[in-house]
Design a protein around this motif. Sequence first.
Motif, PDB file in Angstrom:
ATOM      1  N   ARG A 226       0.836  -1.204   0.000  1.00 10.47           N
ATOM      2  CA  ARG A 226       0.000   0.000   0.000  1.00 10.47           C
ATOM      3  C   ARG A 226       0.874   1.259   0.000  1.00 10.47           C
ATOM      4  NH1 ARG A 226      -4.002   2.963  -1.693  1.00 10.47           N
ATOM      5  NH2 ARG A 226      -4.908   4.355  -0.129  1.00 10.47           N
ATOM      6  N   ILE A 227       1.960   1.242   0.757  1.00 11.17           N
ATOM      7  CA  ILE A 227       2.866   2.389   0.792  1.00 11.17           C
ATOM      8  C   ILE A 227       3.476   2.623  -0.585  1.00 11.17           C
ATOM      9  CG2 ILE A 227       5.083   3.210   1.695  1.00 11.17           C
ATOM     10  CD1 ILE A 227       4.318   1.908   4.377  1.00 11.17           C
ATOM     11  N   LYS A 228       3.873   1.564  -1.261  1.00 13.12           N
ATOM     12  CA  LYS A 228       4.433   1.715  -2.604  1.00 13.12           C
ATOM     13  C   LYS A 228       3.422   2.336  -3.562  1.00 13.12           C
ATOM     14  CE  LYS A 228       7.012  -1.796  -4.032  1.00 13.12           C
ATOM     15  NZ  LYS A 228       7.453  -3.196  -4.268  1.00 13.12           N
ATOM     16  N   GLU A 229       2.162   1.933  -3.442  1.00 17.34           N
ATOM     17  CA  GLU A 229       1.116   2.520  -4.274  1.00 17.34           C
ATOM     18  C   GLU A 229       0.919   3.996  -3.965  1.00 17.34           C
ATOM     19  OE1 GLU A 229      -2.356   0.244  -3.536  1.00 17.34           O
ATOM     20  OE2 GLU A 229      -1.606  -1.588  -4.484  1.00 17.34           O
ATOM     21  N   LEU A 230       0.872   4.329  -2.670  1.00 18.94           N
ATOM     22  CA  LEU A 230       0.684   5.722  -2.270  1.00 18.94           C
ATOM     23  C   LEU A 230       1.861   6.579  -2.725  1.00 18.94           C
ATOM     24  CD1 LEU A 230      -0.712   5.261   1.347  1.00 18.94           C
ATOM     25  CD2 LEU A 230      -1.950   6.185  -0.611  1.00 18.94           C
ATOM     26  N   ARG A 231       3.043   6.041  -2.617  1.00 21.02           N
ATOM     27  CA  ARG A 231       4.239   6.779  -3.018  1.00 21.02           C
ATOM     28  C   ARG A 231       4.169   7.133  -4.507  1.00 21.02           C
ATOM     29  NH1 ARG A 231       9.658   6.606  -4.308  1.00 21.02           N
ATOM     30  NH2 ARG A 231      10.998   7.755  -2.831  1.00 21.02           N
ATOM     31  N   ALA A 232       3.739   6.184  -5.323  1.00 21.04           N
ATOM     32  CA  ALA A 232       3.617   6.431  -6.756  1.00 21.04           C
ATOM     33  C   ALA A 232       2.541   7.477  -7.041  1.00 21.04           C
ATOM     34  CB  ALA A 232       3.288   5.121  -7.477  1.00 21.04           C
ATOM     35  N   LYS A 233       1.441   7.449  -6.296  1.00 22.60           N
ATOM     36  CA  LYS A 233       0.369   8.423  -6.488  1.00 22.60           C
ATOM     37  C   LYS A 233       0.826   9.833  -6.116  1.00 22.60           C
ATOM     38  CE  LYS A 233      -3.627   5.363  -5.917  1.00 22.60           C
ATOM     39  NZ  LYS A 233      -4.820   5.035  -5.085  1.00 22.60           N
ATOM     40  N   VAL A 234       1.588   9.953  -5.039  1.00 22.76           N
ATOM     41  CA  VAL A 234       2.100  11.265  -4.634  1.00 22.76           C
ATOM     42  C   VAL A 234       3.028  11.823  -5.698  1.00 22.76           C
ATOM     43  CG1 VAL A 234       3.572  12.461  -2.973  1.00 22.76           C
ATOM     44  CG2 VAL A 234       1.826  10.874  -2.160  1.00 22.76           C
ATOM     45  N   ARG A 235       3.921  10.991  -6.213  1.00 21.31           N
ATOM     46  CA  ARG A 235       4.834  11.452  -7.269  1.00 21.31           C
ATOM     47  C   ARG A 235       4.060  11.895  -8.506  1.00 21.31           C
ATOM     48  NH1 ARG A 235      10.114  11.032  -8.511  1.00 21.31           N
ATOM     49  NH2 ARG A 235      10.597   9.558  -6.847  1.00 21.31           N
ATOM     50  N   ALA A 236       3.026  11.134  -8.874  1.00 21.91           N
ATOM     51  CA  ALA A 236       2.232  11.490 -10.052  1.00 21.91           C
ATOM     52  C   ALA A 236       1.484  12.804  -9.841  1.00 21.91           C
ATOM     53  CB  ALA A 236       1.247  10.369 -10.360  1.00 21.91           C
ATOM     54  N   ALA A 237       1.016  13.039  -8.610  1.00 21.83           N
ATOM     55  CA  ALA A 237       0.238  14.246  -8.327  1.00 21.83           C
ATOM     56  C   ALA A 237       1.114  15.488  -8.248  1.00 21.83           C
ATOM     57  CB  ALA A 237      -0.535  14.070  -7.021  1.00 21.83           C
ATOM     58  N   ALA A 238       2.308  15.350  -7.650  1.00 18.05           N
ATOM     59  CA  ALA A 238       3.149  16.518  -7.380  1.00 18.05           C
ATOM     60  C   ALA A 238       4.330  16.655  -8.326  1.00 18.05           C
ATOM     61  CB  ALA A 238       3.666  16.465  -5.939  1.00 18.05           C
ATOM     62  N   GLY A 239       4.726  15.562  -8.971  1.00 17.15           N
ATOM     63  CA  GLY A 239       5.930  15.587  -9.793  1.00 17.15           C
ATOM     64  C   GLY A 239       7.183  15.290  -9.000  1.00 17.15           C
ATOM     65  N   TRP A 240       7.044  15.121  -7.711  1.00 20.96           N
ATOM     66  CA  TRP A 240       8.169  14.807  -6.830  1.00 20.96           C
ATOM     67  C   TRP A 240       7.617  14.111  -5.592  1.00 20.96           C
ATOM     68  CZ3 TRP A 240       8.103  17.170  -1.920  1.00 20.96           C
ATOM     69  CH2 TRP A 240       7.166  18.212  -1.777  1.00 20.96           C
ATOM     70  N   VAL A 241       8.480  13.408  -4.891  1.00 20.55           N
ATOM     71  CA  VAL A 241       8.063  12.768  -3.647  1.00 20.55           C
ATOM     72  C   VAL A 241       9.224  12.785  -2.664  1.00 20.55           C
ATOM     73  CG1 VAL A 241       8.627  10.442  -4.515  1.00 20.55           C
ATOM     74  CG2 VAL A 241       7.057  10.703  -2.587  1.00 20.55           C
ATOM     75  N   MET A 242       8.935  13.222  -1.450  1.00 27.16           N
ATOM     76  CA  MET A 242       9.884  13.147  -0.336  1.00 27.16           C
ATOM     77  C   MET A 242       9.171  12.417   0.793  1.00 27.16           C
ATOM     78  SD  MET A 242      11.895  16.769  -0.054  1.00 27.16           S
ATOM     79  CE  MET A 242      12.868  17.423  -1.392  1.00 27.16           C
ATOM     80  N   ASP A 243       9.666  11.235   1.113  1.00 19.91           N
ATOM     81  CA  ASP A 243       9.016  10.493   2.183  1.00 19.91           C
ATOM     82  C   ASP A 243       9.987  10.183   3.304  1.00 19.91           C
ATOM     83  OD1 ASP A 243      10.401   8.693   0.571  1.00 19.91           O
ATOM     84  OD2 ASP A 243       8.933   7.101   0.772  1.00 19.91           O
ATOM     85  N   VAL A 244       9.433   9.874   4.439  1.00 23.02           N
ATOM     86  CA  VAL A 244      10.186   9.565   5.650  1.00 23.02           C
ATOM     87  C   VAL A 244       9.366   8.561   6.437  1.00 23.02           C
ATOM     88  CG1 VAL A 244       9.156  11.549   6.868  1.00 23.02           C
ATOM     89  CG2 VAL A 244      11.305  10.574   7.696  1.00 23.02           C
ATOM     90  N   TYR A 245      10.028   7.690   7.182  1.00 22.38           N
ATOM     91  CA  TYR A 245       9.254   6.733   7.960  1.00 22.38           C
ATOM     92  C   TYR A 245       9.999   6.304   9.228  1.00 22.38           C
ATOM     93  CZ  TYR A 245      11.943   3.399   5.010  1.00 22.38           C
ATOM     94  OH  TYR A 245      12.918   2.720   4.333  1.00 22.38           O
ATOM     95  N   LEU A 246       9.224   5.829  10.163  1.00 19.60           N
ATOM     96  CA  LEU A 246       9.730   5.295  11.427  1.00 19.60           C
ATOM     97  C   LEU A 246       9.466   3.795  11.455  1.00 19.60           C
ATOM     98  CD1 LEU A 246      10.710   5.564  14.436  1.00 19.60           C
ATOM     99  CD2 LEU A 246       8.307   5.951  15.011  1.00 19.60           C
ATOM    100  N   LEU A 247      10.503   3.031  11.714  1.00 19.69           N
ATOM    101  CA  LEU A 247      10.389   1.590  11.913  1.00 19.69           C
ATOM    102  C   LEU A 247      10.575   1.300  13.392  1.00 19.69           C
ATOM    103  CD1 LEU A 247      12.606   0.340   8.954  1.00 19.69           C
ATOM    104  CD2 LEU A 247      10.117   0.164   9.092  1.00 19.69           C
ATOM    105  N   ARG A 248       9.739   0.427  13.916  1.00 19.11           N
ATOM    106  CA  ARG A 248       9.798   0.148  15.359  1.00 19.11           C
ATOM    107  C   ARG A 248       9.471  -1.322  15.596  1.00 19.11           C
ATOM    108  NH1 ARG A 248       6.518   4.357  18.615  1.00 19.11           N
ATOM    109  NH2 ARG A 248       8.482   5.486  18.477  1.00 19.11           N
TER     110      ARG A 248
END
Length: 252
Positions: A226-248
């Motif tokens: 799901r994250i991979k899908e969302l990441r692609a949608k953000v890039r398509a919408a904005a032309g760029w993507v900057m993401d960050v995440y916390l692993l625990r």
Amino acid sequence: MRKILIIGVGAGDPAQITIQAIEALNRADVFFIPDKGAEKSGLRQQRLKICDRYLKSAAHRFVEYKTPSRAKTPDYKADVAAWHEAIAATFEALFARELTEDQCGAFLVWGDPALYDSTLRIVETLHARGAVTFDYEIIPGISSVQALAAQHKIALNRIGEPVHITTGRKLRENVPENADSVVVMLDGEESFAALDDEDLEIFWGANIGCPEQALASGRLGDVKDRIKELRAKVRAAAGWVMDVYLLRKPMR
């Protein structure tokens, strides 16, 4: 003497700008705006939107500059060193050409200038060389790490436990075994999807504070696709993507 301001402008939401940053914006005569090509023109527009919202007069100029590309060979550190040297040459020419001795120039840095951004390091190098004389000042900003925690309504650390901040490249090389909480930045390769431990909790966000913001959280094995899908949608919408995440690691 010339003055250079390195201004942290937050993770994307113009409302995240601090009062100190607003005051710094209004001290600048020239804004140096990176041109990273059509694909990332949204980043340029976001910077201009911040200036339009907070500048109190029209007594300033915007100077765009081409950002050199970084080579991608197996020798990562050598590639970065050469890349930074090319950017330093660009900055040095800008300072000499665009600023008089009594003027102030500014860089608008995404997030906070002290956290995984090269602008401060390059300006420090030029200041030490002294070919163009100037003084410089750092204005801190809200980082994407802080914005991520706020959006997910979580603390970055568990009680008495440390937080490890790293990059996607480093995560691919070695997952910190003893770290309770790991924040990952600059992960253009979606390194989270290749981790063996799918029971890790992940709190992920992209373009936080922007209209196209996306968030996801849960067990890594359940949400990574799901994250991979969302990441692609953000890039398509904005032309760029900057993401960050916390692993625990999950609580036992």
